[in-house]
Design an enzyme around this catalytic site. Structure first.
Site, PDB file in Angstrom:
ATOM      1  N   ASP A 116       0.814  -1.213   0.000  1.00 49.18           N
ATOM      2  CA  ASP A 116       0.000   0.000   0.000  1.00 49.18           C
ATOM      3  C   ASP A 116       0.847   1.263   0.000  1.00 49.18           C
ATOM      4  O   ASP A 116       2.068   1.213   0.190  1.00 49.18           O
ATOM      5  CB  ASP A 116      -0.961  -0.018   1.209  1.00 49.18           C
ATOM      6  N   ASP A 146      -7.485  -2.355  14.295  1.00 44.24           N
ATOM      7  CA  ASP A 146      -8.877  -2.605  13.884  1.00 44.24           C
ATOM      8  C   ASP A 146      -9.007  -3.845  12.986  1.00 44.24           C
ATOM      9  O   ASP A 146     -10.067  -4.083  12.416  1.00 44.24           O
ATOM     10  CB  ASP A 146      -9.457  -1.372  13.174  1.00 44.24           C
ATOM     11  N   HIS A 159      -7.222  -4.500  10.208  1.00 43.71           N
ATOM     12  CA  HIS A 159      -6.919  -4.361   8.775  1.00 43.71           C
ATOM     13  C   HIS A 159      -5.650  -5.121   8.388  1.00 43.71           C
ATOM     14  O   HIS A 159      -4.749  -5.315   9.204  1.00 43.71           O
ATOM     15  CB  HIS A 159      -6.852  -2.885   8.339  1.00 43.71           C
ATOM     16  N   GLU A 216      -9.617  -1.790   5.509  1.00 43.45           N
ATOM     17  CA  GLU A 216     -10.258  -1.487   6.780  1.00 43.45           C
ATOM     18  C   GLU A 216     -11.526  -2.336   6.951  1.00 43.45           C
ATOM     19  O   GLU A 216     -12.014  -2.936   5.992  1.00 43.45           O
ATOM     20  CB  GLU A 216     -10.624   0.010   6.807  1.00 43.45           C
TER      21      GLU A 216
HETATM   22  P1  PGA Z   1       2.321  -1.249  12.614  1.00 40.69           P
HETATM   23  O1  PGA Z   1       1.136  -1.221  11.550  1.00 40.69           O
HETATM   24  O2  PGA Z   1       3.244  -2.321  12.174  1.00 40.69           O
HETATM   25  O3  PGA Z   1       2.970   0.094  12.527  1.00 40.69           O
HETATM   26  O4  PGA Z   1       1.709  -1.530  13.948  1.00 40.69           O
HETATM   27  C1  PGA Z   1       0.547  -2.427  11.159  1.00 40.69           C
HETATM   28  C2  PGA Z   1      -0.604  -2.159  10.209  1.00 40.69           C
HETATM   29  O5  PGA Z   1      -1.256  -1.120  10.332  1.00 40.69           O
HETATM   30  O6  PGA Z   1      -0.858  -3.016   9.351  1.00 40.69           O
END
Ligand code: PGA
Length: 260
Positions: free
Chosen positions: A67, A136, A138, A143
Site C-alpha cells: 500500500d 482494527d 486491517h 479497513e
Molecule cells: P504497525 O502497523 O506495524 O505500525 O503496527 C501495522 C498495520 O497497520 O498493518
C-alpha cells in the site's frame, strides 16, 4: 493458520526472515509481497544481515508493496516509498526495476490499480506476502467492511488507523485520508502469507483474526481461509488467544523437515 509464539519481536522476526530467506534461496526469482509499519522492521534488519553476512541474494527477486498513502510523493518522509528505501531497499540488492510500490500521486487511480494487479500476475503471482495487522484488524489498508474479494483500489482510512499512524507525521491532521492498497482478494492469492504482530496493543486484533469468526468486519480473519498462513507473534500479542498451549505444542512437535 499456524501460530508461532515467541518471547520477543526479535525472536519471531528472525524466524520469519529465515523463512523468507529459504524461499529466496530455493527460488531466486521469488516474488515477495512486502509491508511497512513498525512491525516488520526487525524482520528487514535480519534479512539485511543475511544479505551482508551470508550473501542472501535478492538480485532476481521481484517485490510488490501492499500500500501507499494517496497524495504523498515518493520523496515525502512518511511515504511508504521512503520507508522501504530507508529500511530495506537501500541495504540489499533488489533490482530497482523489479520494485513495485503503489504510486500515491497517480492521476488515474482505477487504471493504476488495474495495472498493479496485472503486474503481479505477469510476475507470476506473489510467493510470500508479509503482513502486519491494524488494531482494527486491517491487513494492507483494508479497513473493516472491506470486501473479502477486493482487489487493489483506493480506500478511506478509519479514524483509528489515522490516529495509530499519526506518529509518522509532524501533524496528526496531515495523515492522508486515502490510500491505495492491495485488496483482500489480492492478498489471499499469495501462495504463502506471513502475518507479524507484536505487543499487547495487537492482542485483541490477533485473537479476533485467529479465533474469531471470518468476517469483513475484521479483514485479517479471512486468513483462516488461506491454505498457508503463518502468524508470527510475541507473548504480549498472544495474550488474548485461548488455545496457546496447543499452538506451542504444534510448533514444538513439528517434524524436522518443516522447521526453519
Ligand atoms: P504497525 O502497523 O506495524 O505500525 O503496527 C501495522 C498495520 O497497520 O498493518
Amino acid at each position: 493458520m499456524e501460530i508461532i509464539i515467541q518471547p520477543t519481536p526479535e525472536d519471531a522476526s528472525l524466524i520469519a526472515a529465515r523463512h523468507i530467506a529459504r524461499v529466496v534461496r530455493e527460488k531466486p526469482s521469488a516474488v515477495l509481497g512486502l509491508a511497512t509499519g513498525s512491525t516488520p522492521l526487525p524482520m528487514y534488519r535480519e534479512l539485511i544481515r543475511l544479505h551482508r553476512e551470508q550473501g542472501l541474494d535478492f538480485s532476481g527477486v521481484t517485490t510488490f508493496n501492499l500500500d501507499e498513502y494517496a497524495g504523498l510523493a515518493p520523496a515525502h518522509p512518511a511515504s511508504y516509498h521512503a520507508f522501504m528505501r530507508e529500511h530495506f531497499f537501500s541495504q540489499v540488492n533488489v533490482a530497482p526495476e523489479r520494485i513495485h510500490i503503489p504510486d500515491g500521486l497517480t492521476p488515474h487511480v482505477p487504471a493504476f490499480c488495474r495495472n498493479y494487479e496485472d503486474a503481479i500476475r505477469t510476475a507470476g503471482g506473489i510467493d510470500v506476502q508479509v503482513l502486519g495487522i491494524g488494531t482494527d484488524g486491517h491487513i494492507g489498508f483494508n479497513e473493516p467492511s472491506s470486501s473479502l474479494a477486493s482487489r487493489t483500489r483506493i480506500k478511506t482510512l478509519t479514524a483509528q488507523t489515522r490516529r495509530d499512524n499519526a506518529r509518522f507525521f509532524d501533524d496528526p491532521a496531515s495523515v492522508p485520508l486515502h490510500v491505495i492498497t492491495m485488496g483482500v482478494g489480492t492478498i489471499m492469492d499469495a501462495r504463502q502469507v506471513l502475518l507479524l504482530a507484536f505487543g499487547v496493543k495487537k492482542a485483541n486484533a490477533i485473537a479476533a483474526a485467529v479465533e474469531g469468526p471470518v468476517t469483513a468486519m475484521h479483514p485479517a480473519s479471512i486468513l483462516q481461509m488461506h491454505p498457508v498462513a503463518k502468524c508470527f507473534i510475541d507473548e504480549p500479542a498472544a495474550a488474548r488467544l485461548t488455545r496457546t498451549e496447543y499452538y506451542r505444542w504444534v510448533y514444538e512437535q513439528k517434524p524436522g523437515w518443516q522447521k526453519v
